[in-house]
Structure formats: structure tokens, C-alpha cells
Design a protein around this motif. Structure first.
Motif, short mmCIF file in Angstrom:
data_model
loop_
_atom_site.label_atom_id
_atom_site.label_comp_id
_atom_site.label_asym_id
_atom_site.label_seq_id
_atom_site.Cartn_x
_atom_site.Cartn_y
_atom_site.Cartn_z
N TYR A 1 0.57 44.61 -6.57
CA TYR A 1 -0.36 44.57 -5.44
C TYR A 1 0.14 45.46 -4.30
N LEU A 2 1.44 45.47 -4.09
CA LEU A 2 2.02 46.34 -3.06
C LEU A 2 1.74 47.81 -3.40
N LEU A 3 1.90 48.16 -4.67
CA LEU A 3 1.58 49.53 -5.11
C LEU A 3 0.10 49.84 -4.91
N ALA A 4 -0.74 48.84 -5.09
CA ALA A 4 -2.17 49.04 -4.92
C ALA A 4 -2.54 49.22 -3.45
N PHE A 5 -1.98 48.39 -2.58
CA PHE A 5 -2.42 48.34 -1.18
C PHE A 5 -1.70 49.32 -0.25
N ALA A 6 -0.41 49.53 -0.46
CA ALA A 6 0.37 50.33 0.49
C ALA A 6 -0.25 51.71 0.76
N PRO A 7 -0.69 52.44 -0.25
CA PRO A 7 -1.27 53.76 0.03
C PRO A 7 -2.62 53.70 0.74
N LEU A 8 -3.25 52.54 0.75
CA LEU A 8 -4.58 52.42 1.36
C LEU A 8 -4.53 51.99 2.82
N ARG A 9 -3.38 51.55 3.28
CA ARG A 9 -3.30 50.94 4.61
C ARG A 9 -3.71 51.91 5.72
N HIS A 10 -3.53 53.20 5.51
CA HIS A 10 -3.86 54.17 6.56
C HIS A 10 -5.35 54.49 6.62
N ARG A 11 -6.10 53.99 5.63
CA ARG A 11 -7.55 54.21 5.66
C ARG A 11 -8.24 53.20 6.58
N VAL A 12 -7.50 52.18 6.98
CA VAL A 12 -8.07 51.16 7.87
C VAL A 12 -8.12 51.72 9.28
N GLY A 13 -9.28 51.66 9.87
CA GLY A 13 -9.45 52.13 11.24
C GLY A 13 -9.49 53.63 11.38
N ALA A 14 -9.51 54.30 10.22
CA ALA A 14 -9.55 55.78 10.27
C ALA A 14 -10.93 56.28 10.61
#
Length: 193
Positions: free
Chosen positions: A180-193
Motif C-alpha cells: 500500500y505504501l508503494l501504491a500511495f507514496a508516489p501519488l501523494r503529490h497529486r493531492v492539492g495540485a
């Protein structure tokens, strides 16, 4: 979205899976973690915190997917988000019951009695334990599937593999959390972008 909300959401993309790894590791490695006491309560507090942060992750995924989606994907997002939150609510109830039982019971037998009383209430088993908690995973899979971009498919695959690992055996909770960490970590910067 405020800066604080963006920060919390981005942190949740890391913290939710890490807390699942913590819970799974305590469950797997700490003596006494499967009976009432400090290890049981600590593990389940990590689980409860992780589940609540998964709700924040779902909000972040909903925002990211809705911002990128056409009308069909937007409909998927609009259905997936409340489905995921139903799962969050069920898993939260399950964790709260587990913590309560761990605090109230003096031994494993008494804890089993508490669980039996709770689970004998009509509707509790499907709503809190067997059916509705699965909605969290179904909702997150749909939200991830609605994302576009180069990290969308690898993140979806990692999340599905983590879910399969956990479904196969609860001893794989740490592995599932890492996936799950591998799934989510790369996506965290898309929040609020």
C-alpha cells in the motif's frame, strides 16, 4: 483545499500504510498481541489510526481522480468514494470493538465472550466484520482505477497485490501495508495540485 488539509492528506498517504505495517508487525511479532493487554491495545490503536487515515487517503484520491476525470470516470469516483467510506466506517467500528474487548477482558476467554455477545447482535457480522469492511478496498481500487498518468497503473497493481496478500492471510499485513505504501507514496503529490 487549505494548506493544512493538503499536508494532512499527503502525510496520510504515507502514515495510513505505515500504521498498517505497525499493526501487522505487532500482531505477528509481539508476544501477547493476540490476547487482552498492552500489545493488543497498542496494535489495535495503530490499526484504528491507520483506518481513519485511509479515509483521508480516500478523500485525496477522490479529489485527484475527479480533477482528471471525464464524465464516466467522474461517475465512478462519485460512487467509489462513499463505498470506500462505508468500509472505513465498518473497519473503525471493528477496531473500536476490538479495543473495548482488549480493555474490558481479563483473559482471552473473556475477550472471546465479549466478541460473541457483540457478534450475536443481528447485522453486526456483515456490517462490521465480513461484508462492509471489504467496501474500503473495493472503493480504493475504483478510485485508483479512475486516476490517469504514469503512476496510476503501478499504484493500482501494488494496492491490489497488497489486498490479495492480506486477504490470503492476516500474517501478511506488514507485506500488504508495504505494498500500500508503494501504491500511495508516489501519488501523494497529486493531492492539492
Amino acid at each position: 483545499m487549505t494548506k493544512q488539509a493538503v499536508r494532512l492528506t499527503r502525510i496520510s498517504f504515507i502514515a495510513a500504510p505505515v500504521l498498517l505495517v505497525v499493526y501487522g508487525s505487532i500482531r505477528l511479532l509481539v508476544e501477547g498481541s493476540k490476547e487482552p493487554g498492552a500489545a493488543w491495545i497498542t496494535g489495535h490503536l495503530a490499526f484504528l489510526s491507520g483506518v481513519l487515515l485511509f479515509g483521508v487517503v480516500c478523500d485525496g484520491l477522490r479529489r485527484a481522480a475527479a480533477a482528471e476525470a471525464g464524465p464516466v470516470r467522474r461517475r465512478v469516483v462519485n460512487v467509489a468514494w462513499p463505498v470506500a467510506w462505508a468500509g472505513v466506517a465498518a473497519a473503525t467500528a471493528q477496531a473500536a470493538i476490538d479495543i473495548y474487548a482488549g480493555i474490558r477482558a481479563d483473559d482471552k476467554a473473556e475477550m472471546s465472550e465479549i466478541f460473541a455477545r457483540v457478534q450475536d447482535v443481528p447485522g453486526v457480522m456483515p456490517v462490521v466484520y465480513t461484508v462492509v469492511p471489504v467496501f474500503l478496498y473495493i472503493g480504493v481500487i475504483a478510485l485508483l482505477a479512475a486516476l490517469k498518468g504514469p503512476r496510476a497503473v503501478p499504484s493500482l497493481v501494488a494496492f491490489v497485490l497488497g489486498t490479495v496478500a492480506i486477504a490470503a492471510n492476516l500474517d501478511f499485513l506488514p507485506l500488504g501495508g508495504l505494498l500500500y505504501l508503494l501504491a500511495f507514496a508516489p501519488l501523494r503529490h497529486r493531492v492539492g495540485a
